[in-house]
Design a protein around this motif. Structure first.
Motif, PDB file in Angstrom:
ATOM      1  N   ARG A  12     -10.488  12.168   0.166  1.00 24.20           N
ATOM      2  CA  ARG A  12      -9.724  12.160  -1.086  1.00 24.20           C
ATOM      3  C   ARG A  12      -8.995  10.825  -1.178  1.00 24.20           C
ATOM      4  NH1 ARG A  12      -9.387  17.090  -3.667  1.00 24.20           N
ATOM      5  NH2 ARG A  12      -9.756  18.901  -2.353  1.00 24.20           N
ATOM      6  N   ALA A  13      -8.983  10.247  -2.368  1.00 25.53           N
ATOM      7  CA  ALA A  13      -8.358   8.941  -2.527  1.00 25.53           C
ATOM      8  C   ALA A  13      -7.781   8.757  -3.922  1.00 25.53           C
ATOM      9  CB  ALA A  13      -9.374   7.841  -2.249  1.00 25.53           C
ATOM     10  N   THR A  14      -6.829   7.861  -3.990  1.00 23.43           N
ATOM     11  CA  THR A  14      -6.303   7.343  -5.251  1.00 23.43           C
ATOM     12  C   THR A  14      -6.585   5.855  -5.246  1.00 23.43           C
ATOM     13  OG1 THR A  14      -4.542   8.987  -5.296  1.00 23.43           O
ATOM     14  CG2 THR A  14      -4.237   7.026  -6.662  1.00 23.43           C
ATOM     15  N   GLY A  15      -7.063   5.353  -6.356  1.00 26.02           N
ATOM     16  CA  GLY A  15      -7.368   3.933  -6.431  1.00 26.02           C
ATOM     17  C   GLY A  15      -7.172   3.395  -7.824  1.00 26.02           C
ATOM     18  N   ALA A  36     -15.619  -0.486 -10.296  1.00 24.78           N
ATOM     19  CA  ALA A  36     -15.091  -0.874  -8.984  1.00 24.78           C
ATOM     20  C   ALA A  36     -13.652  -0.401  -8.873  1.00 24.78           C
ATOM     21  CB  ALA A  36     -15.171  -2.386  -8.806  1.00 24.78           C
ATOM     22  N   VAL A  37     -13.332   0.201  -7.725  1.00 24.93           N
ATOM     23  CA  VAL A  37     -12.004   0.750  -7.483  1.00 24.93           C
ATOM     24  C   VAL A  37     -11.454   0.185  -6.186  1.00 24.93           C
ATOM     25  CG1 VAL A  37     -10.725   2.880  -6.977  1.00 24.93           C
ATOM     26  CG2 VAL A  37     -12.527   2.891  -8.701  1.00 24.93           C
ATOM     27  N   ARG A  38     -10.207  -0.297  -6.227  1.00 24.51           N
ATOM     28  CA  ARG A  38      -9.503  -0.709  -5.006  1.00 24.51           C
ATOM     29  C   ARG A  38      -8.678   0.488  -4.546  1.00 24.51           C
ATOM     30  NH1 ARG A  38      -5.837  -4.399  -6.682  1.00 24.51           N
ATOM     31  NH2 ARG A  38      -7.447  -5.986  -6.817  1.00 24.51           N
ATOM     32  N   LEU A  39      -8.952   0.964  -3.341  1.00 31.04           N
ATOM     33  CA  LEU A  39      -8.260   2.137  -2.815  1.00 31.04           C
ATOM     34  C   LEU A  39      -6.802   1.810  -2.520  1.00 31.04           C
ATOM     35  CD1 LEU A  39     -11.014   3.484  -0.419  1.00 31.04           C
ATOM     36  CD2 LEU A  39     -10.487   4.248  -2.747  1.00 31.04           C
ATOM     37  N   GLN A  40      -5.924   2.725  -2.892  1.00 29.10           N
ATOM     38  CA  GLN A  40      -4.509   2.559  -2.605  1.00 29.10           C
ATOM     39  C   GLN A  40      -4.018   3.573  -1.584  1.00 29.10           C
ATOM     40  OE1 GLN A  40      -2.475   2.608  -6.382  1.00 29.10           O
ATOM     41  NE2 GLN A  40      -2.960   0.462  -6.722  1.00 29.10           N
ATOM     42  N   GLU A  41      -4.635   4.731  -1.610  1.00 29.29           N
ATOM     43  CA  GLU A  41      -4.241   5.815  -0.713  1.00 29.29           C
ATOM     44  C   GLU A  41      -5.479   6.648  -0.440  1.00 29.29           C
ATOM     45  OE1 GLU A  41      -1.649   9.729  -1.556  1.00 29.29           O
ATOM     46  OE2 GLU A  41      -0.686   7.851  -2.109  1.00 29.29           O
ATOM     47  N   ALA A  42      -5.709   6.998   0.827  1.00 28.51           N
ATOM     48  CA  ALA A  42      -6.896   7.787   1.164  1.00 28.51           C
ATOM     49  C   ALA A  42      -6.604   8.673   2.357  1.00 28.51           C
ATOM     50  CB  ALA A  42      -8.073   6.871   1.460  1.00 28.51           C
ATOM     51  N   ARG A  43      -7.308   9.803   2.405  1.00 27.85           N
ATOM     52  CA  ARG A  43      -7.149  10.728   3.530  1.00 27.85           C
ATOM     53  C   ARG A  43      -8.410  11.566   3.686  1.00 27.85           C
ATOM     54  NH1 ARG A  43      -4.698  12.392  -0.834  1.00 27.85           N
ATOM     55  NH2 ARG A  43      -4.826  14.525  -1.549  1.00 27.85           N
ATOM     56  N   LEU A  44      -8.625  12.073   4.891  1.00 24.27           N
ATOM     57  CA  LEU A  44      -9.714  12.994   5.177  1.00 24.27           C
ATOM     58  C   LEU A  44      -9.138  14.394   5.337  1.00 24.27           C
ATOM     59  CD1 LEU A  44     -11.921  11.089   7.764  1.00 24.27           C
ATOM     60  CD2 LEU A  44     -12.496  11.636   5.401  1.00 24.27           C
ATOM     61  N   GLU A  45      -9.840  15.369   4.791  1.00 26.67           N
ATOM     62  CA  GLU A  45      -9.421  16.769   4.920  1.00 26.67           C
ATOM     63  C   GLU A  45     -10.602  17.590   5.396  1.00 26.67           C
ATOM     64  OE1 GLU A  45      -8.079  18.021   1.094  1.00 26.67           O
ATOM     65  OE2 GLU A  45      -6.385  16.624   1.096  1.00 26.67           O
TER      66      GLU A  45
END
Length: 90
Positions: free
Chosen positions: A65-68, A79-88
């Motif tokens: 899951r990510a916010t970009g 194209a998206v630059r990731l700002q926050e990401a995590r694995l669940e």
């Protein structure tokens, strides 16, 4: 000389993704700091988007899951630059 500002290696990989809006798409390439994807949903330059990608393999699926931020829009994708990401765990 290449004027692109990519510092991380990119990997060509096609994985289904779901946007926070409920729209679906597919990655074209990913790196540690961003990704490029295709989707029928319209995006706006500078927009913050939420996305999720179900990673294959293993007994239990992992969900990335990510916010970009949308940094480039082309006819063939976004194209998206990731700002926050995590694995669940799925």
């Amino acid at each position: 000389m290449n004027n692109e500002s990519r510092f991380e290696p990119r990997y060509n990989v096609a994985l289904p993704l779901r946007l926070g809006s409920g729209a679906v798409g597919s990655t074209r390439d990913v790196s540690a700091t961003g990704l490029f994807f295709t989707s029928d949903a319209e995006q706006q330059l500078g927009e913050l988007i939420d996305l999720s990608i179900e990673l294959p393999g293993g007994a239990r699926p992992l969900l990335f899951r990510a916010t970009g931020q949308v940094v480039r829009i082309e006819q063939r994708g976004v194209a998206v630059r990731l700002q926050e990401a995590r694995l669940e765990a799925g």
